[in-house]
Design a protein around this motif. Structure first.
Motif, PDB file in Angstrom:
ATOM      1  N   TYR A   3       6.349  -3.683   3.259  1.00 34.27           N
ATOM      2  CA  TYR A   3       4.950  -3.685   3.676  1.00 34.27           C
ATOM      3  C   TYR A   3       4.272  -5.004   3.335  1.00 34.27           C
ATOM      4  O   TYR A   3       4.522  -5.604   2.290  1.00 34.27           O
ATOM      5  CB  TYR A   3       4.174  -2.562   2.971  1.00 34.27           C
ATOM      6  N   ALA A   4       3.356  -5.416   4.208  1.00 29.74           N
ATOM      7  CA  ALA A   4       2.430  -6.519   3.933  1.00 29.74           C
ATOM      8  C   ALA A   4       1.015  -5.957   4.029  1.00 29.74           C
ATOM      9  O   ALA A   4       0.701  -5.183   4.939  1.00 29.74           O
ATOM     10  CB  ALA A   4       2.616  -7.663   4.918  1.00 29.74           C
ATOM     11  N   LEU A   5       0.155  -6.338   3.080  1.00 31.00           N
ATOM     12  CA  LEU A   5      -1.248  -5.929   3.093  1.00 31.00           C
ATOM     13  C   LEU A   5      -2.112  -7.175   3.186  1.00 31.00           C
ATOM     14  O   LEU A   5      -2.010  -8.073   2.351  1.00 31.00           O
ATOM     15  CB  LEU A   5      -1.589  -5.143   1.819  1.00 31.00           C
ATOM     16  N   VAL A   6      -2.963  -7.227   4.210  1.00 27.10           N
ATOM     17  CA  VAL A   6      -3.794  -8.403   4.474  1.00 27.10           C
ATOM     18  C   VAL A   6      -5.260  -8.053   4.240  1.00 27.10           C
ATOM     19  O   VAL A   6      -5.766  -7.056   4.769  1.00 27.10           O
ATOM     20  CB  VAL A   6      -3.603  -8.907   5.925  1.00 27.10           C
ATOM     21  N   VAL A  29       1.221   1.920  -2.538  1.00 27.94           N
ATOM     22  CA  VAL A  29       2.117   1.291  -1.567  1.00 27.94           C
ATOM     23  C   VAL A  29       2.600  -0.035  -2.145  1.00 27.94           C
ATOM     24  O   VAL A  29       1.794  -0.890  -2.513  1.00 27.94           O
ATOM     25  CB  VAL A  29       1.402   1.036  -0.218  1.00 27.94           C
ATOM     26  N   GLU A  30       3.904  -0.186  -2.239  1.00 25.64           N
ATOM     27  CA  GLU A  30       4.473  -1.448  -2.736  1.00 25.64           C
ATOM     28  C   GLU A  30       4.432  -2.469  -1.604  1.00 25.64           C
ATOM     29  O   GLU A  30       5.274  -2.462  -0.716  1.00 25.64           O
ATOM     30  CB  GLU A  30       5.902  -1.225  -3.225  1.00 25.64           C
ATOM     31  N   ALA A  31       3.419  -3.332  -1.649  1.00 30.51           N
ATOM     32  CA  ALA A  31       3.184  -4.263  -0.542  1.00 30.51           C
ATOM     33  C   ALA A  31       2.964  -5.667  -1.070  1.00 30.51           C
ATOM     34  O   ALA A  31       2.397  -5.864  -2.159  1.00 30.51           O
ATOM     35  CB  ALA A  31       1.970  -3.821   0.272  1.00 30.51           C
ATOM     36  N   TYR A  87       8.289  -8.381   7.707  1.00 32.39           N
ATOM     37  CA  TYR A  87       7.833  -7.077   7.226  1.00 32.39           C
ATOM     38  C   TYR A  87       8.036  -5.987   8.272  1.00 32.39           C
ATOM     39  O   TYR A  87       8.000  -6.246   9.482  1.00 32.39           O
ATOM     40  CB  TYR A  87       6.365  -7.154   6.813  1.00 32.39           C
ATOM     41  N   ASP A  88       8.226  -4.768   7.791  1.00 28.43           N
ATOM     42  CA  ASP A  88       8.403  -3.615   8.678  1.00 28.43           C
ATOM     43  C   ASP A  88       7.060  -3.033   9.115  1.00 28.43           C
ATOM     44  O   ASP A  88       6.925  -2.568  10.251  1.00 28.43           O
ATOM     45  CB  ASP A  88       9.205  -2.518   7.964  1.00 28.43           C
ATOM     46  N   VAL A  89       6.077  -3.024   8.198  1.00 29.79           N
ATOM     47  CA  VAL A  89       4.767  -2.427   8.474  1.00 29.79           C
ATOM     48  C   VAL A  89       3.683  -3.383   7.993  1.00 29.79           C
ATOM     49  O   VAL A  89       3.765  -3.932   6.893  1.00 29.79           O
ATOM     50  CB  VAL A  89       4.602  -1.071   7.755  1.00 29.79           C
ATOM     51  N   ILE A  90       2.649  -3.568   8.827  1.00 26.33           N
ATOM     52  CA  ILE A  90       1.516  -4.423   8.473  1.00 26.33           C
ATOM     53  C   ILE A  90       0.305  -3.533   8.209  1.00 26.33           C
ATOM     54  O   ILE A  90      -0.096  -2.728   9.068  1.00 26.33           O
ATOM     55  CB  ILE A  90       1.183  -5.422   9.595  1.00 26.33           C
ATOM     56  N   LEU A  91      -0.282  -3.673   7.031  1.00 26.22           N
ATOM     57  CA  LEU A  91      -1.519  -3.001   6.674  1.00 26.22           C
ATOM     58  C   LEU A  91      -2.605  -4.056   6.556  1.00 26.22           C
ATOM     59  O   LEU A  91      -2.357  -5.163   6.083  1.00 26.22           O
ATOM     60  CB  LEU A  91      -1.377  -2.265   5.336  1.00 26.22           C
ATOM     61  N   SER A  92      -3.803  -3.724   6.990  1.00 26.38           N
ATOM     62  CA  SER A  92      -4.912  -4.657   6.799  1.00 26.38           C
ATOM     63  C   SER A  92      -6.132  -3.906   6.300  1.00 26.38           C
ATOM     64  O   SER A  92      -6.326  -2.731   6.599  1.00 26.38           O
ATOM     65  CB  SER A  92      -5.238  -5.426   8.090  1.00 26.38           C
ATOM     66  N   SER A  93      -6.906  -4.604   5.497  1.00 22.91           N
ATOM     67  CA  SER A  93      -8.199  -4.128   5.002  1.00 22.91           C
ATOM     68  C   SER A  93      -9.214  -5.128   5.523  1.00 22.91           C
ATOM     69  O   SER A  93      -9.315  -6.237   5.015  1.00 22.91           O
ATOM     70  CB  SER A  93      -8.182  -4.083   3.471  1.00 22.91           C
ATOM     71  N   SER A 104       4.666  -8.577  15.370  1.00 21.06           N
ATOM     72  CA  SER A 104       5.741  -8.472  16.352  1.00 21.06           C
ATOM     73  C   SER A 104       5.757  -7.070  16.947  1.00 21.06           C
ATOM     74  O   SER A 104       5.186  -6.132  16.367  1.00 21.06           O
ATOM     75  CB  SER A 104       7.085  -8.772  15.679  1.00 21.06           C
ATOM     76  N   PRO A 105       6.421  -6.891  18.085  1.00 22.09           N
ATOM     77  CA  PRO A 105       6.425  -5.578  18.749  1.00 22.09           C
ATOM     78  C   PRO A 105       6.990  -4.448  17.892  1.00 22.09           C
ATOM     79  O   PRO A 105       6.632  -3.288  18.088  1.00 22.09           O
ATOM     80  CB  PRO A 105       7.290  -5.820  19.994  1.00 22.09           C
ATOM     81  N   HIS A 106       7.872  -4.773  16.943  1.00 22.23           N
ATOM     82  CA  HIS A 106       8.493  -3.726  16.130  1.00 22.23           C
ATOM     83  C   HIS A 106       7.668  -3.365  14.900  1.00 22.23           C
ATOM     84  O   HIS A 106       8.055  -2.476  14.140  1.00 22.23           O
ATOM     85  CB  HIS A 106       9.888  -4.167  15.676  1.00 22.23           C
ATOM     86  N   GLN A 107       6.523  -4.031  14.690  1.00 19.66           N
ATOM     87  CA  GLN A 107       5.733  -3.824  13.481  1.00 19.66           C
ATOM     88  C   GLN A 107       4.473  -3.006  13.767  1.00 19.66           C
ATOM     89  O   GLN A 107       3.565  -3.484  14.443  1.00 19.66           O
ATOM     90  CB  GLN A 107       5.305  -5.172  12.884  1.00 19.66           C
ATOM     91  N   PRO A 108       4.377  -1.786  13.268  1.00 15.55           N
ATOM     92  CA  PRO A 108       3.110  -1.059  13.392  1.00 15.55           C
ATOM     93  C   PRO A 108       2.051  -1.719  12.511  1.00 15.55           C
ATOM     94  O   PRO A 108       2.315  -2.094  11.373  1.00 15.55           O
ATOM     95  CB  PRO A 108       3.448   0.348  12.892  1.00 15.55           C
ATOM     96  N   HIS A 109       0.848  -1.863  13.058  1.00 11.71           N
ATOM     97  CA  HIS A 109      -0.266  -2.470  12.322  1.00 11.71           C
ATOM     98  C   HIS A 109      -1.337  -1.397  12.140  1.00 11.71           C
ATOM     99  O   HIS A 109      -1.920  -0.914  13.109  1.00 11.71           O
ATOM    100  CB  HIS A 109      -0.822  -3.667  13.090  1.00 11.71           C
TER     101      HIS A 109
END
Length: 386
Positions: A3-6, A29-31, A87-93, A104-109
């Protein structure tokens, strides 16, 4: 899953509700964490001290630490420079540009949206009226910049697969600006920080950043007329103006430590708030102390404060409208009549609807649902185009 958290920016002065959401997400979440600028990983007082945090070229801009918003034209480009391909999943705040990261197309945001960018939408005319950049020839350029910013904001909303809103009020704004549905998950409020105290003293309090849209000047004008004792806690560009306006019944304390804030919020007979907030975490914090709330009846306050006139058994305060000095004066006088009918325990119970545990359960459940839904949709799409 990686995970990435932005988030927008991480500085010692950024301590609002959006930062609390980031802190809570990182507990569960380990991000890896990213932001436009980061001055918290080098701050010994921060929970992020020593953490590796990705940032952008704005990190090295002069005076960025004191407010990267001054570089507003560069914010969209800067956030797009974060490379999150691993990253597999992108989280943003997001309350400005964090949702605009490239994926990317494979990454749920999945974006937790605290608000659509205020200065590009609801606060455009307030910003132009109260800034030198909004007048004369610079004003024309500023209007053009905000026009282009709105365009980018709508385009970048299409980079988000799933929106979360911090209130139904924000969800409606997301729909109005982006025409996107949003799941409502209220932000976490740390009730343990605020001791419950049924016994109150004879003064009112407000705690806020002293900026124009928080409407502190409105509160000061009303209490100048009422003559009741009021404590104002907070810092910001309007501090000199507020101090000059305030009469002898009003004490303007400026910025204070958490312990001082908690003391005044706990002891006050009521917490006063005149802004239209997307959620308004301070309103919930006050109720956690057993302190009733007098607030403008718009935005998130409609979801967090129960007007005693509408519910005599569970009322937690008074809501006023319109957003004027006179309406607030009338609300305070009404509160004076109803204050002994408001049970501090009802205030505490209302605040208990917004605990970190409730946020944790709701957020993680929605995150899992989104990932499963995205995987299913991706497999269907791949099958169709094979």
């Amino acid at each position: 899953m990686k995970y990435a958290l932005v988030h927008e920016w991480l500085t010692p002065k950024a301590t609002g509700g959006s930062e609390l959401v980031v802190k809570e997400i990182l507990k569960h979440v380990e991000a890896d964490l990213y932001a436009l600028i980061d001055f918290e990983s080098t701050n010994p007082q921060s929970y992020l001290y020593g953490r590796v945090i990705g940032s952008t070229f704005l990190q090295n801009f002069p005076l960025a630490r004191n407010g990267v918003q001054k570089y507003l034209p560069f914010l969209p480009m800067a956030i797009e420079q974060l490379d999150l391909r691993d990253y597999d999943v992108i989280l943003s705040s997001s309350h400005a540009v964090a949702k605009g990261v490239l994926t990317s197309p494979h990454q749920p945001h999945i974006c937790y949206c605290h608000t659509p960018m205020r200065y590009a939408w609801d606060l455009t005319f307030d910003y132009l009226q109260n800034s030198q950049a909004g007048k004369g020839i610079p004003g024309i350029l500023t209007r053009y910049l905000l026009h282009r910013l709105r365009q980018w904001d709508v385009i970048s909303a299409n980079r988000v697969d799933y929106f979360i809103a911090n209130s139904h009020h924000t969800a409606r704004r997301i729909w109005r600006c982006y025409r996107r549905q949003a799941q409502v998950i209220y932000p976490p409020v740390n009730l343990e920080r605020f001791p419950f105290t049924p016994q109150k003293e004879d003064f009112y309090v407000t705690v806020s950043r002293l900026v124009s849209y928080k409407k502190i000047a409105l509160i000061v004008r009303a209490f100048n007329q009422l003559g009741y004792p009021l404590i104002i806690i907070g810092d910001g560009p309007d501090l000199p103006k507020i101090r000059q306006m305030a009469q002898s019944n009003i004490k303007v304390l400026g910025a204070q430590d958490d312990s001082v804030v908690e003391q005044y919020m706990t002891q006050a007979k009521a917490f006063v708030y005149a802004a239209c907030e997307d959620f308004g975490i301070a309103l919930v914090e006050a109720q956690a102390c057993g302190t009733p709330v007098i607030a403008y009846g718009g935005g998130g306050a409609l979801e967090t404060v129960i007007d005693i006139r509408q519910n005599l058994d569970k009322g937690t305060g008074i809501l006023f409208s319109p957003q004027t000095d006179q309406a607030l004066e009338e609300a305070v006088e009404t509160f004076q009549k109803f204050q002994h009918q408001i049970d501090p325990e009802s205030c505490r119970q209302q605040a208990a609807k917004f605990t970190p545990k409730i946020f944790e359960t709701s957020y993680l459940t929605f995150l899992e649902q989104c990932c499963q839904d995205f995987k299913q949709k991706s497999s269907i799409t791949n099958f169709r185009f094979m």
